[in-house]
Design a protein around this motif. Structure first.
Motif, PDB file in Angstrom:
ATOM      1  N   GLN A 280       1.003  -1.249   0.014  1.00 57.95           N
ATOM      2  CA  GLN A 280      -0.092  -0.041   0.121  1.00 57.95           C
ATOM      3  C   GLN A 280       0.847   1.105   0.044  1.00 57.95           C
ATOM      4  O   GLN A 280       0.377   2.307  -0.821  1.00 57.95           O
ATOM      5  CB  GLN A 280      -0.973   0.179   1.289  1.00 57.95           C
ATOM      6  CG  GLN A 280      -1.843   1.258   1.372  1.00 57.95           C
ATOM      7  CD  GLN A 280      -3.055   1.098   0.457  1.00 57.95           C
ATOM      8  OE1 GLN A 280      -3.012   0.409  -0.270  1.00 57.95           O
ATOM      9  NE2 GLN A 280      -4.056   2.033   0.859  1.00 57.95           N
ATOM     10  N   ARG A 364       0.829   6.297   6.601  1.00 60.26           N
ATOM     11  CA  ARG A 364      -0.489   6.261   6.274  1.00 60.26           C
ATOM     12  C   ARG A 364      -1.173   4.996   5.561  1.00 60.26           C
ATOM     13  O   ARG A 364      -2.265   4.801   5.047  1.00 60.26           O
ATOM     14  CB  ARG A 364      -0.738   7.437   5.140  1.00 60.26           C
ATOM     15  CG  ARG A 364      -0.436   9.019   5.586  1.00 60.26           C
ATOM     16  CD  ARG A 364      -1.576   9.170   6.835  1.00 60.26           C
ATOM     17  NE  ARG A 364      -1.405  10.644   7.138  1.00 60.26           N
ATOM     18  CZ  ARG A 364      -0.709  10.883   8.251  1.00 60.26           C
ATOM     19  NH1 ARG A 364       0.018  10.131   8.839  1.00 60.26           N
ATOM     20  NH2 ARG A 364      -0.557  12.439   8.532  1.00 60.26           N
ATOM     21  N   SER A 365      -0.388   4.164   5.505  1.00 61.39           N
ATOM     22  CA  SER A 365      -0.456   2.895   4.768  1.00 61.39           C
ATOM     23  C   SER A 365      -1.399   1.753   5.555  1.00 61.39           C
ATOM     24  O   SER A 365      -0.895   1.375   6.642  1.00 61.39           O
ATOM     25  CB  SER A 365       0.846   1.935   4.105  1.00 61.39           C
ATOM     26  OG  SER A 365       1.427   1.741   5.339  1.00 61.39           O
ATOM     27  N   SER A 366      -2.604   1.851   5.178  1.00 59.88           N
ATOM     28  CA  SER A 366      -3.421   0.862   5.809  1.00 59.88           C
ATOM     29  C   SER A 366      -4.620   0.305   4.949  1.00 59.88           C
ATOM     30  O   SER A 366      -4.705   1.227   3.844  1.00 59.88           O
ATOM     31  CB  SER A 366      -4.041   1.370   7.130  1.00 59.88           C
ATOM     32  OG  SER A 366      -5.005   2.451   6.895  1.00 59.88           O
ATOM     33  N   ASN A 368      -7.543   1.151   5.112  1.00 60.95           N
ATOM     34  CA  ASN A 368      -8.627   2.025   5.253  1.00 60.95           C
ATOM     35  C   ASN A 368      -8.152   3.212   4.407  1.00 60.95           C
ATOM     36  O   ASN A 368      -8.669   4.537   4.571  1.00 60.95           O
ATOM     37  CB  ASN A 368      -8.960   2.631   6.742  1.00 60.95           C
ATOM     38  CG  ASN A 368      -9.698   1.385   7.513  1.00 60.95           C
ATOM     39  OD1 ASN A 368     -10.045   0.442   6.882  1.00 60.95           O
ATOM     40  ND2 ASN A 368      -9.286   0.976   8.655  1.00 60.95           N
ATOM     41  N   THR A 369      -6.905   3.447   4.114  1.00 57.48           N
ATOM     42  CA  THR A 369      -6.327   4.630   3.473  1.00 57.48           C
ATOM     43  C   THR A 369      -6.933   4.464   1.850  1.00 57.48           C
ATOM     44  O   THR A 369      -6.326   3.519   1.214  1.00 57.48           O
ATOM     45  CB  THR A 369      -4.850   4.717   3.588  1.00 57.48           C
ATOM     46  OG1 THR A 369      -4.546   4.791   4.992  1.00 57.48           O
ATOM     47  CG2 THR A 369      -4.525   6.044   2.866  1.00 57.48           C
ATOM     48  N   LEU A 373      -5.367   9.701  -1.376  1.00 57.37           N
ATOM     49  CA  LEU A 373      -4.742  10.698  -0.337  1.00 57.37           C
ATOM     50  C   LEU A 373      -3.428  11.302  -0.891  1.00 57.37           C
ATOM     51  O   LEU A 373      -3.181  12.414  -0.781  1.00 57.37           O
ATOM     52  CB  LEU A 373      -4.506   9.852   0.914  1.00 57.37           C
ATOM     53  CG  LEU A 373      -3.314  10.448   1.873  1.00 57.37           C
ATOM     54  CD1 LEU A 373      -4.142  11.538   2.954  1.00 57.37           C
ATOM     55  CD2 LEU A 373      -2.778   9.389   2.743  1.00 57.37           C
TER      56      LEU A 373
END
Length: 627
Positions: A280, A364-366, A368-369, A373
């Protein structure tokens, strides 16, 4: 207008013949003044554009979170200024928020002024760095400045106050330190001037760190730029030795500050410990490069979409991305052929552009991202600045077979083409900036705050219940800083936020004050007796028509009292709330936490007797929406 040998625009002199050699040899001072005037005109033009942007803007997202923190914190010591904000250490930014909130709470003009002033200071520092790096370049210097001033990479974080408070001091500090470092390493000044340069650079470094921990990259960037700036100097033997020895006081002082601030940051910073994804992160970094940085070289993106509560996202079409890659390829090929050592400068800029995205996108990598972005461009203003410094280094580099850029005679047609391309880039960037401004101004926060400020003023002196602002204004995960008592806490004309009131008023999603009501989650049975003969003279437990789980509940209760006085009301497992009742028939709304199937009520004032009618337990809502 005439174009000089490097593509800069110079005023035409009537009755005179333009001679580049005469300009260089006999009118150097005049030429420098013209270049300075053109640079000043570019900065003024950018300032006008940026002022227009902030006039159309307003508070957004984290701006309100910072204001809520400044309005509600008990003390203003290190526990406040040194707190971690979404993983950031930024005591200087918190100081500006506190001052602004105390002077002009929730008034946009003062934050807007800080953004414009911050941008002017950063732009002046960038121009200083460019002229120091490339003192003999004209068109190249102006092109580097224009790129920094106008590409959309620098726009999105500017108009957002919370982001601007981080990145504008960082940009100014980065440019100032780089400029001073190059002077120290290349010119080897002595005496008071050397002291001023060292002290000024260290002070700028500290200021940058006070606003944004990312300013730690200033040290390695300054080192690399210094190496690249003097690598063609024949007086330099060992490049690394010369760079370190000529500015040893600066490197020592900045090294101490770097280590100290890095330790402080890692001991105070808090970040989400959620799962990270290398794949991600790689996709986010690629999206940042391909869909954000690359289109900026074509002046894009031209299309922006706002998906509240997220900021606008740039949606560059495929053709603009292709054009961006072609522009980059043309610049690389042209400059590598025209300037000695340009390739290593491009490598430096590319490594920075990709490298600084990796830690941000890793955090920020998950799952849910969203990949979009990376298309907000909010993490890229310093990348634009580094590219501008790279352009200045290329402009200052010697031509193949020459010793310095100023001694070369570039192809006039190429210079004209470069000036035209620069103008097209700025024009395209203005299209993208205008599109972004339109999308940014469509956010709901400005209208909400306008209505809510008026609602606070209209209800000044009364009591309102606390409530969350809409999710489009501030996300619920920011609780309790998404509560109106915190966001509007510093307003001079506002209601008191308390636990009970005789008139329920709530804020609608658009911020207007409207009559409120209580949902019927549970019904409270009437008490014994009548208004003529009140039955509550001591502790009583009024039956509910079902149990409650333990959260904060709002109670609507009608009563009649024989005299005025104090009464305690509560639920099982919660602290009772003391309220004041008036003699006669009235209604009261109160908020208590607890559970169970009984409401406890106890007169506190001697001789006070109450009778209560049927009541409700539920949540406060707009009266028109109450069941």
């Amino acid at each position: 207008m005439n174009l000089d040998a490097e593509g800069s625009c110079l005023p035409e002199t009537r009755g005179a013949v333009y001679r580049p050699d005469a300009v260089r040899d006999n009118a150097g001072m005049l030429d420098a003044r013209k270049i300075t005037a053109l640079a000043a005109a570019l900065i003024v033009a950018q300032t006008i554009v940026r002022a227009w942007l902030v006039i159309r803007g307003d508070f957004y997202g984290d701006d309100l979170l910072l204001i809520a923190q400044a309005s509600s914190h008990d003390g203003l010591g290190w526990s406040f200024f040194g707190q971690s904000h979404d993983g950031h250490l930024m005591p200087g930014a918190y100081l500006v928020v506190v001052v602004s909130t105390y002077i002009a709470p929730l008034q946009w003009w003062l934050p807007a002024a800080t953004l414009v002033v911050g941008q002017v200071l950063a732009s002046l520092a960038v121009w200083r760095a460019i002229r120091i790096i490339a003192p003999n370049a004209r068109g190249g210097a102006l092109a580097a400045l224009a790129f920094y001033l106008f590409v959309p990479m620098t726009v999105t974080s500017f108009v957002w106050w919370a982001a601007g408070l981080n990145t504008l001091p960082f940009q100014a500090a980065l440019a100032w330190v780089v400029g001073s470092t190059v002077v120290l390493v290349r010119d080897e000044p002595t005496g008071p001037r050397r002291t001023r340069l060292v002290v000024g650079a260290v002070a700028a470094f500290v200021v940058g760190l006070l606003f944004f921990e990312k300013s730690l990259v200033i040290l390695p960037v300054a080192l690399v730029v210094a190496l690249l700036a003097v690598r063609h100097d024949r007086r330099v033997g060992s490049l690394l030795t010369a760079v370190f020895s000529r500015a040893k006081e600066l490197w020592a002082a900045m090294g101490v500050v770097f280590v100290a601030w890095a330790v402080l940051f890692f001991t105070t910073s808090t970040t989400d410990d959620g799962e990270r994804s290398a794949s991600q992160m790689a996709e986010l970094v690629w999206r940042s490069v391909n869909n954000a940085i690359v289109p900026s070289f074509a002046g894009g993106p031209w299309v922006w979409e706002l998906w509240p509560p997220a900021p606008p996202m740039g949606l560059a079409p495929v053709w603009m991305i292709v054009v961006g890659w072609l522009v980059i390829a043309a610049l690389v090929v042209t400059t590598v052929r025209a300037r000695r050592g340009a390739a290593i400068v491009w490598v430096f800029a590319a490594v920075y552009a990709v490298g600084v995205q990796i830690p941000v996108m890793w955090l920020r990598s998950s799952e849910n991202t969203a990949l979009e972005l990376a298309q907000t461009l909010r993490y890229l203003p310093d990348t634009a600045l580094v590219f501008a410094l790279a352009f200045a280094l290329i402009a200052a580099a010697p031509v193949p077979g020459g010793s310095h850029a100023a001694k070369a005679e570039p192809d006039r047609r190429l210079s004209i083409a470069g000036a035209a391309g620069c103008g097209l880039l700025v024009l395209s960037a203005m299209v993208g900036t205008s599109s972004f401004s339109q999308s940014w101004s469509e956010g709901p926060t400005g209208d909400y705050l306008t209505n809510a400020r008026q609602a606070m003023k209209d209800n000044a002196g009364r009591v309102m219940f606390d409530q969350a602002v809409p999710i489009e204004v501030l996300h619920p995960v920011t609780y309790p800083n998404n509560q109106i008592s915190r966001i509007f806490g510093r307003l001079h004309d506002r209601p008191d936020f308390g636990g009970y009131t005789d008139r329920l008023v709530v804020l609608a999603p658009d911020g207007r004050a409207v009559p409120g009501a209580v949902t019927r989650s549970r019904t409270i049975a009437p008490s014994r007796g009548t208004c003529r003969n009140p039955g509550i003279a001591g502790p009583q437990r009024l039956r509910l028509d079902g149990p409650l789980f333990n959260i904060q509940w709002t109670i609507q209760l009608s009563y009649c009292a024989n005299i005025g006085g104090d009464v305690e009301v509560g639920l099982e497992g919660g602290q009772p709330l003391r309220i004041t009742v008036e003699p006669g028939l009235h209604a009261v709304y109160l908020q208590v936490s607890g559970q169970g199937d009984r409401l406890r009520i106890r007169p506190v004032t001697p001789g006070l007797r109450l009778h209560t009618g049927e009541g409700r337990v539920g949540l406060p809502v707009i009266a028109d929406l109450a069941p």
